[in-house]
Design an enzyme around this catalytic site. Structure first.
Site, mmCIF file in Angstrom:
data_model
loop_
_atom_site.group_PDB
_atom_site.id
_atom_site.type_symbol
_atom_site.label_atom_id
_atom_site.label_comp_id
_atom_site.label_asym_id
_atom_site.label_seq_id
_atom_site.Cartn_x
_atom_site.Cartn_y
_atom_site.Cartn_z
ATOM 1 N N GLU A 100 0.849 -1.195 0.000
ATOM 2 C CA GLU A 100 0.000 0.000 0.000
ATOM 3 C C GLU A 100 0.887 1.248 0.000
ATOM 4 O O GLU A 100 1.999 1.228 0.542
ATOM 5 C CB GLU A 100 -0.900 -0.059 1.257
ATOM 6 C CG GLU A 100 -1.769 1.132 1.515
ATOM 7 C CD GLU A 100 -2.817 1.382 0.456
ATOM 8 O OE1 GLU A 100 -2.444 1.612 -0.699
ATOM 9 O OE2 GLU A 100 -4.017 1.398 0.802
ATOM 10 N N ASP A 101 0.406 2.316 -0.603
ATOM 11 C CA ASP A 101 1.202 3.546 -0.598
ATOM 12 C C ASP A 101 1.096 4.281 0.736
ATOM 13 O O ASP A 101 2.100 4.744 1.270
ATOM 14 C CB ASP A 101 0.809 4.469 -1.772
ATOM 15 C CG ASP A 101 -0.675 4.772 -1.814
ATOM 16 O OD1 ASP A 101 -1.460 4.041 -1.164
ATOM 17 O OD2 ASP A 101 -1.080 5.728 -2.499
ATOM 18 N N ASP A 104 -3.942 5.894 6.087
ATOM 19 C CA ASP A 104 -4.454 7.159 6.594
ATOM 20 C C ASP A 104 -5.432 6.824 7.733
ATOM 21 O O ASP A 104 -5.015 6.597 8.865
ATOM 22 C CB ASP A 104 -5.120 7.877 5.417
ATOM 23 C CG ASP A 104 -5.472 9.318 5.682
ATOM 24 O OD1 ASP A 104 -5.518 9.721 6.842
ATOM 25 O OD2 ASP A 104 -5.737 10.051 4.718
ATOM 26 N N LYS A 132 0.236 7.673 8.382
ATOM 27 C CA LYS A 132 -0.180 8.899 9.071
ATOM 28 C C LYS A 132 -0.955 8.497 10.318
ATOM 29 O O LYS A 132 -2.200 8.474 10.307
ATOM 30 C CB LYS A 132 -1.153 9.682 8.177
ATOM 31 C CG LYS A 132 -0.559 10.676 7.241
ATOM 32 C CD LYS A 132 -1.725 11.508 6.691
ATOM 33 C CE LYS A 132 -1.425 12.087 5.353
ATOM 34 N NZ LYS A 132 -2.605 12.792 4.794
HETATM 35 C C1 PRP Z 1 -5.766 6.256 -0.922
HETATM 36 C C2 PRP Z 1 -4.473 5.500 -0.672
HETATM 37 C C3 PRP Z 1 -4.905 4.348 0.189
HETATM 38 C C4 PRP Z 1 -6.078 4.903 0.946
HETATM 39 C C5 PRP Z 1 -5.665 5.197 2.348
HETATM 40 O O1 PRP Z 1 -6.399 5.637 -1.985
HETATM 41 O O2 PRP Z 1 -3.886 5.076 -1.870
HETATM 42 O O3 PRP Z 1 -5.319 3.256 -0.595
HETATM 43 O O4 PRP Z 1 -6.501 6.100 0.291
HETATM 44 O O5 PRP Z 1 -6.720 5.752 3.063
HETATM 45 P P1 PRP Z 1 -7.384 5.118 4.353
HETATM 46 O O6 PRP Z 1 -6.287 4.560 5.238
HETATM 47 O O7 PRP Z 1 -8.057 6.318 4.973
HETATM 48 O O8 PRP Z 1 -8.351 4.077 3.921
HETATM 49 P P2 PRP Z 1 -7.484 6.349 -2.909
HETATM 50 O O9 PRP Z 1 -8.854 5.885 -2.482
HETATM 51 O O10 PRP Z 1 -7.235 7.822 -2.947
HETATM 52 O O11 PRP Z 1 -7.201 5.693 -4.314
HETATM 53 P P3 PRP Z 1 -5.870 5.623 -5.214
HETATM 54 O O12 PRP Z 1 -4.949 4.596 -4.567
HETATM 55 O O13 PRP Z 1 -6.400 5.167 -6.523
HETATM 56 O O14 PRP Z 1 -5.242 6.990 -5.259
#
Ligand code: PRP
Length: 180
Positions: A100-101, A104, A132
């Site tokens: 995962e990137d 949050d 985070k």
């Molecule tokens: C972002 C990120 C994680 C997720 C983290 O994805 O890449 O997958 O939010 O958030 P959380 O811990 O609050 O669940 P996003 O839905 O923006 O999609 P993307 O990966 O396509 O940018």
């Protein structure tokens, strides 16, 4: 109209590369006896991280992807996560690493981990480049984390702002220039 902003570098490409080398050593130690490690990238944000990470792994690796989408219903703590694209391969009895990137609130990775664990992999671990902790809403921590960061608006290295800036080679912090 969108607000004007600049991007300040927070974590350099060189620091990311060094951290990934170190993380790869830890992953190697945990899975050194594996017959195959299925490395699962969570689309879309993980595509850069998974590409660099797998190239540092001297293990038999299969690469697969899953896509999840979270959406609010007005109550953030009951946020639902939907699977938009599932794995191509089977993971039952396999070793799995979810990549995962950023973690949050924790809803996405927590949900996807439970979802894949229900398929009975042999071992299942998680890795996130960024964490985070100040934003967490569910009790979840990845097995490996690249960098803990403050509650800042970050982009680059796969992470977008309105689908832009994913191609930056570093992690940057968005700073709006129309702030008073
Ligand atoms: C972002 C990120 C994680 C997720 C983290 O994805 O890449 O997958 O939010 O958030 P959380 O811990 O609050 O669940 P996003 O839905 O923006 O999609 P993307 O990966 O396509 O940018």
């Amino acid at each position: 109209m969108s607000r004007p902003y600049v991007i300040d570098q927070m974590i350099s490409a060189k620091s990311i590369a060094a951290r990934i080398e170190s993380l790869a050593r830890d992953i190697h130690a945990a899975f050194d006896d594996t017959d195959k490690l299925v490395v699962v990238g969570l689309l879309r944000g993980s595509f850069v991280f998974i590409a660099d990470l797998v190239r540092e792994l001297d293990l038999p690796v299969e690469v697969d992807f899953i896509e999840a989408s979270s959406y609010g219903d007005g109550m953030e703590s009951s946020r639902e996560v939907r699977i938009l694209k599932d794995l191509r391969g089977t993971i039952e009895g396999r070793d799995v690493l979810i990549v995962e990137d950023i973690v949050d609130t924790g809803h996405t990775l927590s949900h996807v981990t439970d979802y894949l664990r229900s398929r009975h992999p042999a071992r299942l671990k998680t890795i996130a480049l960024l964490d985070k902790p100040a934003r967490r809403e569910v009790d979840f921590r990845a097995d490996w984390t690249g960098f803990e960061i403050p509650d800042a608006f970050v982009v680059g290295y796969g992470i977008d702002f309105a689908q832009r800036n994913r191609n930056l080679p570093y992690i940057g912090q968005v700073r709006f220039t129309d702030d008073a």
